[in-house]
Every structure is written in structure tokens, then in C-alpha cells.
Design a protein around this motif. Structure first.
Motif, PDB file in Angstrom:
ATOM      1  N   ALA A  72       0.827  -1.211   0.000  1.00  0.00           N
ATOM      2  CA  ALA A  72       0.000   0.000   0.000  1.00  0.00           C
ATOM      3  C   ALA A  72       0.861   1.260   0.000  1.00  0.00           C
ATOM      4  CB  ALA A  72      -0.937  -0.003   1.203  1.00  0.00           C
ATOM      5  N   ILE A  73       1.916   1.297   0.793  1.00  0.00           N
ATOM      6  CA  ILE A  73       2.754   2.495   0.842  1.00  0.00           C
ATOM      7  C   ILE A  73       3.554   2.651  -0.446  1.00  0.00           C
ATOM      8  CG2 ILE A  73       4.809   1.574   1.987  1.00  0.00           C
ATOM      9  CD1 ILE A  73       3.166   4.953   2.757  1.00  0.00           C
ATOM     10  N   LEU A  74       3.984   1.553  -1.045  1.00  0.00           N
ATOM     11  CA  LEU A  74       4.689   1.652  -2.330  1.00  0.00           C
ATOM     12  C   LEU A  74       3.791   2.270  -3.405  1.00  0.00           C
ATOM     13  CD1 LEU A  74       6.642  -1.713  -2.588  1.00  0.00           C
ATOM     14  CD2 LEU A  74       7.605   0.569  -2.317  1.00  0.00           C
ATOM     15  N   LEU A  75       2.550   1.821  -3.463  1.00  0.00           N
ATOM     16  CA  LEU A  75       1.616   2.365  -4.454  1.00  0.00           C
ATOM     17  C   LEU A  75       1.313   3.836  -4.166  1.00  0.00           C
ATOM     18  CD1 LEU A  75      -0.821  -0.653  -4.891  1.00  0.00           C
ATOM     19  CD2 LEU A  75       1.187  -0.027  -6.263  1.00  0.00           C
ATOM     20  N   LEU A 133       3.325   5.989  -2.681  1.00  0.00           N
ATOM     21  CA  LEU A 133       4.515   6.771  -3.043  1.00  0.00           C
ATOM     22  C   LEU A 133       4.654   6.914  -4.561  1.00  0.00           C
ATOM     23  CD1 LEU A 133       7.027   5.325  -0.431  1.00  0.00           C
ATOM     24  CD2 LEU A 133       6.028   7.630  -0.451  1.00  0.00           C
ATOM     25  N   ALA A 134       4.363   5.850  -5.290  1.00  0.00           N
ATOM     26  CA  ALA A 134       4.449   5.913  -6.752  1.00  0.00           C
ATOM     27  C   ALA A 134       3.474   6.948  -7.308  1.00  0.00           C
ATOM     28  CB  ALA A 134       4.166   4.542  -7.356  1.00  0.00           C
ATOM     29  N   ARG A 135       2.290   7.012  -6.725  1.00  0.00           N
ATOM     30  CA  ARG A 135       1.279   7.978  -7.190  1.00  0.00           C
ATOM     31  C   ARG A 135       1.608   9.389  -6.720  1.00  0.00           C
ATOM     32  NH1 ARG A 135      -2.781   3.613  -5.174  1.00  0.00           N
ATOM     33  NH2 ARG A 135      -3.171   2.454  -7.076  1.00  0.00           N
ATOM     34  N   LYS A 136       1.947   9.526  -5.450  1.00  0.00           N
ATOM     35  CA  LYS A 136       2.203  10.850  -4.878  1.00  0.00           C
ATOM     36  C   LYS A 136       3.364  11.553  -5.569  1.00  0.00           C
ATOM     37  CE  LYS A 136       3.512  13.312  -0.741  1.00  0.00           C
ATOM     38  NZ  LYS A 136       2.600  14.147  -0.060  1.00  0.00           N
ATOM     39  N   PHE A 137       4.448  10.822  -5.811  1.00  0.00           N
ATOM     40  CA  PHE A 137       5.639  11.442  -6.371  1.00  0.00           C
ATOM     41  C   PHE A 137       5.761  11.266  -7.877  1.00  0.00           C
ATOM     42  CE2 PHE A 137       6.601  10.833  -1.864  1.00  0.00           C
ATOM     43  CZ  PHE A 137       6.864  12.155  -1.530  1.00  0.00           C
ATOM     44  N   LYS A 138       4.677  10.778  -8.474  1.00  0.00           N
ATOM     45  CA  LYS A 138       4.628  10.647  -9.934  1.00  0.00           C
ATOM     46  C   LYS A 138       5.912  10.032 -10.486  1.00  0.00           C
ATOM     47  CE  LYS A 138       1.380  14.509 -10.407  1.00  0.00           C
ATOM     48  NZ  LYS A 138       0.739  14.250  -9.201  1.00  0.00           N
ATOM     49  N   THR A 139       6.204   8.849  -9.997  1.00  0.00           N
ATOM     50  CA  THR A 139       7.399   8.140 -10.435  1.00  0.00           C
ATOM     51  C   THR A 139       7.292   7.801 -11.921  1.00  0.00           C
ATOM     52  OG1 THR A 139       6.428   6.022  -9.809  1.00  0.00           O
ATOM     53  CG2 THR A 139       7.796   7.127  -8.155  1.00  0.00           C
ATOM     54  N   PRO A 140       8.403   7.488 -12.554  1.00  0.00           N
ATOM     55  CA  PRO A 140       8.324   7.089 -13.964  1.00  0.00           C
ATOM     56  C   PRO A 140       7.288   5.981 -14.154  1.00  0.00           C
ATOM     57  CG  PRO A 140      10.606   7.376 -13.331  1.00  0.00           C
ATOM     58  CD  PRO A 140       9.784   7.500 -12.067  1.00  0.00           C
ATOM     59  N   ASP A 141       6.596   6.038 -15.267  1.00  0.00           N
ATOM     60  CA  ASP A 141       5.445   5.183 -15.540  1.00  0.00           C
ATOM     61  C   ASP A 141       5.747   3.694 -15.414  1.00  0.00           C
ATOM     62  OD1 ASP A 141       2.572   5.222 -16.471  1.00  0.00           O
ATOM     63  OD2 ASP A 141       3.473   3.943 -18.010  1.00  0.00           O
ATOM     64  N   HIS A 142       6.963   3.271 -15.700  1.00  0.00           N
ATOM     65  CA  HIS A 142       7.251   1.836 -15.673  1.00  0.00           C
ATOM     66  C   HIS A 142       7.114   1.233 -14.281  1.00  0.00           C
ATOM     67  CE1 HIS A 142      11.322   2.174 -13.922  1.00  0.00           C
ATOM     68  NE2 HIS A 142      11.395   3.302 -14.615  1.00  0.00           N
ATOM     69  N   TRP A 143       7.274   2.033 -13.211  1.00  0.00           N
ATOM     70  CA  TRP A 143       7.184   1.473 -11.864  1.00  0.00           C
ATOM     71  C   TRP A 143       5.768   0.988 -11.559  1.00  0.00           C
ATOM     72  CZ3 TRP A 143      11.321  -0.262  -9.908  1.00  0.00           C
ATOM     73  CH2 TRP A 143      12.535   0.375 -10.095  1.00  0.00           C
ATOM     74  N   TYR A 144       4.779   1.793 -11.904  1.00  0.00           N
ATOM     75  CA  TYR A 144       3.371   1.405 -11.725  1.00  0.00           C
ATOM     76  C   TYR A 144       2.632   1.913 -12.956  1.00  0.00           C
ATOM     77  CZ  TYR A 144      -0.921   0.196  -9.251  1.00  0.00           C
ATOM     78  OH  TYR A 144      -2.105  -0.378  -8.885  1.00  0.00           O
TER      79      TYR A 144
END
Length: 154
Positions: free
Chosen positions: A3-6, A8-19
Motif C-alpha cells: 500500500a505504501i509503495l503504491l 509513493l508511486a502515485r504521490k511522487f509521480k514516479t516514472p510510468d514503468h514502476w506502476y
């Protein structure tokens, strides 16, 4: 946690390949993240606990038949992981690394830290590991796993 990984991926707009924003790729990541809790995580952690922590806490050696059973359970889910998730792709969701790959490899490092080299006789799994390590950086990967890889020396 997943849940926290998802988050963080959304909040910090990580590169698309991560999620991935692509629904099919995201579904593949979500599928793995849901499956791994009782499979890779459950069986990998069980081997680590059985082989490293229980003998450390009890001061008693582990009965070989117990270790065999736990190892076989892990081998079953490793085969499922290779056949159902990796198939013939470089990464779980396709051609790029994702959170699914990161979570998978982190969980698999627990049995490795317990002295069980699950990559040794699995070339497909070993190649996937090499790709994941290269994608995150070998030095960072080693630093992140330093503690678990030294656990068997306790």
C-alpha cells in the motif's frame, strides 16, 4: 508494504514503468502484488524464519526434514512465479521493470540470506535477477540487501 509503495508511486509521480498507466500492464503488476503475499513472501519468509531465526532463538539445530518441507514449499511457488509471471518476458509486466519486480526480488533475497541460493539452478530466474539489479543499480541493490545477506552469519 504494498500500500505504501503504491501511494509513493502515485504521490511522487514516479516514472510510468514502476506502476504503469497502461491498464493491462498495471493489472499484471497488481496481480503479482496480490499473489505474492502468501506465495513468494509467505514461503520465502518461512524458510528464513525456519533456517535462521528459530535456531538463533531456540539455540537448537533445525531438523533436516522440517527444512526439506519448507524448501519444497518455496520451490513450488518459485516454479509458479517463473511459469505464470515471468514466462518469456524480461520483467513481470513486460519489457520494463516495475514495482512487482522490485517486490519480488526483495522477497527472494530472504531465502538467499538464509543460505539457500534459489537462483543457482534456475537460469531464467537468475537472468531476471540480473536485469532487476542492473535496472536499480548493482551498488544500490547490494547496499539495500547488506543486512539480510549477512543474516546467516548471526
Amino acid at each position: 508494504s504494498i500500500a505504501i509503495l503504491l501511494y509513493l508511486a502515485r504521490k511522487f509521480k514516479t516514472p510510468d514503468h514502476w506502476y504503469p498507466s497502461d491498464l493491462q500492464k498495471r493489472a499484471r503488476v497488481d496481480e503479482y502484488l496480490s499473489w505474492q503475499h502468501v506465495n513468494i513472501r509467505g514461503k520465502g519468509s518461512k524458510l528464513f524464519l525456519t533456517k535462521v531465526l528459530l535456531p538463533l532463538l531456540t539455540g537448537q539445530p533445525l531438523p533436516p526434514e522440517k527444512l526439506e518441507g519448507v524448501t519444497e514449499e518455496l520451490n513450488v511457488v518459485l516454479k509458479q512465479f517463473e511459469e505464470k509471471f515471468l514466462q518469456d518476458k524480461p520483467f513481470i509486466a513486460g519489457s520494463e521493470i516495475s514495482l512487482a519486480d522490485l517486490v519480488a526480488l526483495v522477497e527472494l533475497m530472504q531465502p538467499v540470506g538464509a543460505g539457500y541460493d534459489l537462483f543457482e539452478e534456475r537460469p531464467k530466474l537468475a537472468e531476471w535477477r540480473r536485469r532487476v539489479e542492473e535496472a536499480v543499480g548493482k551498488q544500490l541493490f547490494q547496499k539495500a540487501h547488506e543486512g539480510i545477506l549477512n543474516a546467516k552469519n548471526l
